[in-house]
Design a protein around this motif. Structure first.
Motif, PDB file in Angstrom:
ATOM      1  N   TYR A  33      -1.173 -12.788 -23.442  1.00 28.74           N
ATOM      2  CA  TYR A  33      -1.242 -13.371 -24.790  1.00 28.74           C
ATOM      3  C   TYR A  33      -2.574 -14.087 -24.976  1.00 28.74           C
ATOM      4  O   TYR A  33      -3.147 -14.627 -24.029  1.00 28.74           O
ATOM      5  N   TYR A  35      -3.932 -17.147 -27.649  1.00 30.21           N
ATOM      6  CA  TYR A  35      -3.657 -18.135 -28.676  1.00 30.21           C
ATOM      7  C   TYR A  35      -4.966 -18.839 -28.986  1.00 30.21           C
ATOM      8  O   TYR A  35      -5.899 -18.845 -28.180  1.00 30.21           O
ATOM      9  N   GLN A  37      -6.576 -22.629 -30.936  1.00 28.48           N
ATOM     10  CA  GLN A  37      -6.301 -23.926 -31.526  1.00 28.48           C
ATOM     11  C   GLN A  37      -7.585 -24.434 -32.160  1.00 28.48           C
ATOM     12  O   GLN A  37      -8.529 -24.828 -31.455  1.00 28.48           O
ATOM     13  N   VAL A  43      -1.586 -24.951 -32.155  1.00 21.52           N
ATOM     14  CA  VAL A  43      -1.868 -23.753 -31.373  1.00 21.52           C
ATOM     15  C   VAL A  43      -1.230 -22.563 -32.094  1.00 21.52           C
ATOM     16  O   VAL A  43      -0.043 -22.606 -32.441  1.00 21.52           O
ATOM     17  N   PHE A  45      -0.570 -18.299 -32.347  1.00 22.08           N
ATOM     18  CA  PHE A  45      -0.510 -17.008 -31.670  1.00 22.08           C
ATOM     19  C   PHE A  45      -1.516 -16.044 -32.291  1.00 22.08           C
ATOM     20  O   PHE A  45      -1.628 -15.949 -33.517  1.00 22.08           O
ATOM     21  N   SER A  48      -0.298 -10.281 -28.531  1.00 25.21           N
ATOM     22  CA  SER A  48       0.352 -10.049 -27.246  1.00 25.21           C
ATOM     23  C   SER A  48       0.032  -8.626 -26.793  1.00 25.21           C
ATOM     24  O   SER A  48      -0.199  -7.738 -27.614  1.00 25.21           O
ATOM     25  N   PHE A  91      -6.842 -19.875 -25.825  1.00 26.24           N
ATOM     26  CA  PHE A  91      -6.025 -19.929 -24.620  1.00 26.24           C
ATOM     27  C   PHE A  91      -5.465 -18.552 -24.301  1.00 26.24           C
ATOM     28  O   PHE A  91      -4.978 -17.847 -25.186  1.00 26.24           O
TER      29      PHE A  91
END
Lengths: 114, 116
Positions: A33, A35, A37, A43, A45, A48, A91
């Motif tokens: 995944y 992500y 921010q 945060v 998504f 995936s 992330f």
């Protein structure tokens, strides 16, 4: 304890440039995944990835974004032509399989677009 | 769309005070629930999780959370905070449905500052 590793920790780039953010997930994990921010926001998504293809992506993940698992260990996020609003913390996370929904996160890459 | 709300954006406590951080989610079906913590300069770490069973779950470092299904809530608690608990706390949800890819939906986070 195994860790998700992200490089670089901080990337500074000029608007319009391409960037590649790198992640090394935990070795026996199968789902990956990304992500992001934005400073002061939640945060969110992005995408995936499983079995060498995208399994779900958000509205944020437009044609400027792509992901790849080029060599069985790295998992990369490419932004083709960065915009100022792409500045954020990115992330990477991974899980071993869907029956175990505990995502392990990397420390993040701070992307600054000037 | 599914969402997660955290009511407190910034909390300041003295050491030994009790902590409760609120979290509500909007999804009527089965969920997996999480609290993550991010210490300054570090990655997101799992504090605790709820998948099923006892709605009162215990995590690391003395934290616990209670799942109240009727209220769509998963509040985080600690009876006595320490200076080392200074961090940002994120509530997150994975809605479980057919074809789900287990993406986490995060709340906005709560910045906790514990004063010695």
């Amino acid at each position: 304890e195994p860790e998700v590793t992200q490089t670089p920790s901080h990337q500074v780039t000029q608007m319009g440039q391409e960037v590649i953010l790198r992640c090394v997930p935990i070795s026996n994990h199968l789902y990956f995944y990304w992500y992001r921010q934005i400073l002061g926001q939640k945060v969110e998504f992005l995408v995936s990835f499983y079995n060498n293809e995208i399994s779900e992506k958000s509205e944020i993940f437009d044609d400027q974004f792509s992901v790849e698992r080029p060599d069985g260990s790295n998992f990369t996020l490419k932004i083709r032509s960065t915009k100022l609003e792409d500045s954020a913390m990115y992330f990477c996370a991974s899980i071993p399989f869907t029956g175990k929904n505990i995502q392990y996160f990397g420390a993040g890459t701070r992307l600054s677009v000037l | 769309a599914q969402s997660v709300s955290q009511h407190n954006h910034h909390v300041i406590l003295s050491e030994a005070a009790s902590l409760e951080l609120g979290c509500n989610y909007s999804y009527g079906g089965t969920v997996n629930l999480f609290w993550y913590v991010q210490y300054p300069g570090q990655h997101l770490q799992l504090l605790l999780k709820y998948f099923s069973g006892d709605p009162l779950v215990k995590g690391i470092k003395g934290f616990e959370a209670e799942f109240i299904k009727s209220k769509f809530s998963f509040n985080l608690r600690k009876p006595s905070v320490q200076w080392s608990d200074t961090a940002e706390y994120f509530c997150a949800v994975i809605p479980i449905y057919g074809g789900a890819t287990n993406k986490l939906i995060f709340g906005t986070g709560t910045l906790l500052a514990v004063q010695p």
